[in-house]
Design a protein around this motif. Structure first.
Motif, PDB file in Angstrom:
ATOM      1  N   SER A   5      -4.150  -3.123   8.770  1.00  0.00           N
ATOM      2  CA  SER A   5      -3.184  -3.586   9.629  1.00  0.00           C
ATOM      3  C   SER A   5      -2.944  -2.665  10.480  1.00  0.00           C
ATOM      4  CB  SER A   5      -2.040  -4.278   8.990  1.00  0.00           C
ATOM      5  OG  SER A   5      -1.330  -3.187   8.211  1.00  0.00           O
ATOM      6  N   LYS A   6      -3.294  -1.237  10.014  1.00  0.00           N
ATOM      7  CA  LYS A   6      -2.826  -0.185  10.972  1.00  0.00           C
ATOM      8  C   LYS A   6      -1.118   0.038  10.843  1.00  0.00           C
ATOM      9  CE  LYS A   6      -7.079   0.389  12.282  1.00  0.00           C
ATOM     10  NZ  LYS A   6      -7.705  -0.433  11.377  1.00  0.00           N
ATOM     11  N   ASP A   7      -0.568  -0.769  10.082  1.00  0.00           N
ATOM     12  CA  ASP A   7       1.008  -0.494   9.895  1.00  0.00           C
ATOM     13  C   ASP A   7       1.431   0.864   8.960  1.00  0.00           C
ATOM     14  OD1 ASP A   7       1.314  -2.809  11.309  1.00  0.00           O
ATOM     15  OD2 ASP A   7       1.635  -4.068   9.624  1.00  0.00           O
ATOM     16  N   PRO A   8       2.263   1.396   9.296  1.00  0.00           N
ATOM     17  CA  PRO A   8       2.773   2.574   8.368  1.00  0.00           C
ATOM     18  C   PRO A   8       3.394   1.969   7.027  1.00  0.00           C
ATOM     19  CG  PRO A   8       4.393   2.126  10.128  1.00  0.00           C
ATOM     20  CD  PRO A   8       3.310   1.154  10.525  1.00  0.00           C
ATOM     21  N   ILE A   9       3.319   2.644   6.019  1.00  0.00           N
ATOM     22  CA  ILE A   9       3.640   1.959   4.796  1.00  0.00           C
ATOM     23  C   ILE A   9       4.975   2.308   4.648  1.00  0.00           C
ATOM     24  CG2 ILE A   9       3.419   2.488   2.205  1.00  0.00           C
ATOM     25  CD1 ILE A   9       0.527   3.305   2.565  1.00  0.00           C
ATOM     26  N   THR A  10       5.755   1.074   4.502  1.00  0.00           N
ATOM     27  CA  THR A  10       7.137   1.178   4.297  1.00  0.00           C
ATOM     28  C   THR A  10       7.778   0.681   2.856  1.00  0.00           C
ATOM     29  OG1 THR A  10       7.315  -1.160   5.210  1.00  0.00           O
ATOM     30  CG2 THR A  10       7.523   0.685   6.788  1.00  0.00           C
ATOM     31  N   PHE A  11       6.882   0.200   2.144  1.00  0.00           N
ATOM     32  CA  PHE A  11       7.262  -0.368   0.744  1.00  0.00           C
ATOM     33  C   PHE A  11       6.351   0.820  -0.056  1.00  0.00           C
ATOM     34  CE2 PHE A  11       5.851  -2.008  -3.038  1.00  0.00           C
ATOM     35  CZ  PHE A  11       6.752  -1.960  -4.003  1.00  0.00           C
ATOM     36  N   SER A  12       6.594   1.210  -1.002  1.00  0.00           N
ATOM     37  CA  SER A  12       5.750   1.910  -1.960  1.00  0.00           C
ATOM     38  C   SER A  12       6.268   2.044  -3.356  1.00  0.00           C
ATOM     39  CB  SER A  12       5.629   3.669  -1.384  1.00  0.00           C
ATOM     40  OG  SER A  12       6.811   4.119  -1.318  1.00  0.00           O
ATOM     41  N   ALA A  13       5.173   2.169  -4.160  1.00  0.00           N
ATOM     42  CA  ALA A  13       5.624   2.160  -5.565  1.00  0.00           C
ATOM     43  C   ALA A  13       4.824   3.474  -6.099  1.00  0.00           C
ATOM     44  CB  ALA A  13       5.166   1.104  -6.311  1.00  0.00           C
ATOM     45  N   TRP A  14       5.094   4.576  -5.461  1.00  0.00           N
ATOM     46  CA  TRP A  14       4.482   6.161  -6.020  1.00  0.00           C
ATOM     47  C   TRP A  14       5.095   6.140  -7.200  1.00  0.00           C
ATOM     48  CZ3 TRP A  14       0.614   7.168  -3.140  1.00  0.00           C
ATOM     49  CH2 TRP A  14       0.429   6.969  -1.964  1.00  0.00           C
ATOM     50  N   VAL A  15       4.274   6.806  -8.200  1.00  0.00           N
ATOM     51  CA  VAL A  15       4.860   7.335  -9.437  1.00  0.00           C
ATOM     52  C   VAL A  15       5.634   8.865  -9.011  1.00  0.00           C
ATOM     53  CG1 VAL A  15       3.272   6.171 -10.827  1.00  0.00           C
ATOM     54  CG2 VAL A  15       2.669   8.494 -10.011  1.00  0.00           C
ATOM     55  N   SER A  16       6.258   9.254 -10.120  1.00  0.00           N
ATOM     56  CA  SER A  16       7.145  10.475  -9.617  1.00  0.00           C
ATOM     57  C   SER A  16       5.988  11.642  -9.388  1.00  0.00           C
ATOM     58  CB  SER A  16       7.805  10.617 -11.133  1.00  0.00           C
ATOM     59  OG  SER A  16       8.752  11.860 -10.667  1.00  0.00           O
ATOM     60  N   GLY A  17       6.456  12.198  -8.331  1.00  0.00           N
ATOM     61  CA  GLY A  17       5.590  13.571  -8.011  1.00  0.00           C
ATOM     62  C   GLY A  17       4.438  13.133  -7.115  1.00  0.00           C
ATOM     63  N   GLN A  18       4.226  11.878  -6.675  1.00  0.00           N
ATOM     64  CA  GLN A  18       3.237  11.396  -5.880  1.00  0.00           C
ATOM     65  C   GLN A  18       3.604  10.738  -4.470  1.00  0.00           C
ATOM     66  OE1 GLN A  18       0.122  12.053  -6.751  1.00  0.00           O
ATOM     67  NE2 GLN A  18       0.610  12.706  -8.632  1.00  0.00           N
ATOM     68  N   PRO A  19       3.008  10.807  -3.425  1.00  0.00           N
ATOM     69  CA  PRO A  19       1.556  11.472  -3.440  1.00  0.00           C
ATOM     70  C   PRO A  19       1.689  13.026  -3.460  1.00  0.00           C
ATOM     71  CG  PRO A  19       2.469  10.807  -1.219  1.00  0.00           C
ATOM     72  CD  PRO A  19       3.452  10.273  -2.305  1.00  0.00           C
ATOM     73  N   ASP A  20       0.584  13.825  -3.982  1.00  0.00           N
ATOM     74  CA  ASP A  20       1.014  15.366  -3.792  1.00  0.00           C
ATOM     75  C   ASP A  20      -0.510  15.816  -3.389  1.00  0.00           C
ATOM     76  OD1 ASP A  20      -1.277  14.719  -5.613  1.00  0.00           O
ATOM     77  OD2 ASP A  20      -0.488  15.721  -7.228  1.00  0.00           O
ATOM     78  N   ASN A  21      -1.298  15.006  -2.674  1.00  0.00           N
ATOM     79  CA  ASN A  21      -2.664  15.385  -2.000  1.00  0.00           C
ATOM     80  C   ASN A  21      -3.288  16.620  -2.854  1.00  0.00           C
ATOM     81  OD1 ASN A  21      -4.196  15.370   0.324  1.00  0.00           O
ATOM     82  ND2 ASN A  21      -3.171  17.203   1.186  1.00  0.00           N
ATOM     83  N   PHE A  22      -3.377  16.472  -4.138  1.00  0.00           N
ATOM     84  CA  PHE A  22      -4.042  17.245  -4.996  1.00  0.00           C
ATOM     85  C   PHE A  22      -5.450  17.400  -4.301  1.00  0.00           C
ATOM     86  CE2 PHE A  22      -6.194  18.530  -9.024  1.00  0.00           C
ATOM     87  CZ  PHE A  22      -5.601  19.655  -9.168  1.00  0.00           C
ATOM     88  N   HIS A  23      -6.027  18.375  -4.054  1.00  0.00           N
ATOM     89  CA  HIS A  23      -7.248  18.587  -3.738  1.00  0.00           C
ATOM     90  C   HIS A  23      -7.945  17.547  -2.534  1.00  0.00           C
ATOM     91  CE1 HIS A  23      -8.301  21.730  -6.324  1.00  0.00           C
ATOM     92  NE2 HIS A  23      -7.621  21.045  -7.410  1.00  0.00           N
TER      93      HIS A  23
END
Length: 157
Positions: free
Chosen positions: A99-117
Motif C-alpha cells: 500500500s506504501k502506507d506508513p505503519i501506524t499500528f504496530s505490535a513490536w516486541v520490547s526493544g524492537q525494531p533495533d536494526n541489528f545488522h
C-alpha cells in the motif's frame, strides 16, 4: 426480482459476505493464506503477488489477534512469518510495501525494531513464552510468508 432474491439470500449467509479465494481465510475484512515453504522476504512477496495478493499488512489490534489465532490453529509449529512491512528506503521509517502506507499500528516486541545488522523486514514471531510480536529481521532469512488479499464480494448478474 431475481437479483433482489439472490441478494437477500446472500445477505443472510455469512460465507457469501466473506468470500475468499480457495485456501484463503477471512480475518478482519481481508483474506489471508500461509505459504507452505520458507523463503526470503522478497520471494515471499513475489509468491503472494503470483497468488493475487501481497505480504500481510496488519493495521489493527483485532487483525493482529485474528492472524495469531489463525496461525496457531492452522499450524502450531509455525513460529515466524513474514509481514509486508519494511524500512528498506530509510532506516527507521517503516511502511507497508504493497500500500506504501506508513505503519501506524504496530505490535513490536520490547526493544524492537533495533536494526541489528541491517534488519529491514518485519516478521511476526512466536517467542518461547508463547507470546507473539513483531521484530525486524534480515530480509534474506527464510521464513513462511503470510499473504493477504481483499475479500471478494458476491457477483450479481
Amino acid at each position: 426480482m431475481r437479483i433482489l432474491a439472490l441478494f437477500l439470500f446472500c445477505f443472510q449467509q455469512a460465507w457469501c459476505l466473506n468470500n475468499c479465494p480457495q485456501f484463503w481465510v477471512p480475518i478482519s475484512g481481508s483474506c489471508f493464506a500461509l505459504l507452505h515453504d520458507k523463503v526470503a522476504w522478497a520471494s515471499a512477496d513475489e509468491f503472494c503477488k503470483d497468488l493475487g495478493g501481497y505480504l500481510a499488512e496488519i493495521t489493527s489490534v483485532d487483525e493482529n489477534k485474528g492472524i495469531i489465532n489463525y496461525l496457531e490453529a492452522k499450524n502450531p509449529t509455525v513460529k515466524s512469518v513474514w509481514l509486508g512491512g519494511t524500512d528498506i528506503l530509510h532506516d527507521g521509517t517503516w511502511f507497508w510495501m504493497h500500500s506504501k502506507d506508513p505503519i501506524t499500528f504496530s505490535a513490536w516486541v520490547s526493544g524492537q525494531p533495533d536494526n541489528f545488522h541491517g534488519e529491514n523486514c518485519i516478521h511476526l514471531n512466536r517467542y518461547g513464552s508463547g507470546t507473539w510480536g513483531w521484530n525486524d529481521y534480515d530480509c534474506k532469512t527464510k521464513l513462511y510468508g503470510l499473504c493477504e488479499t481483499d475479500l471478494q464480494g458476491p457477483e450479481f448478474g
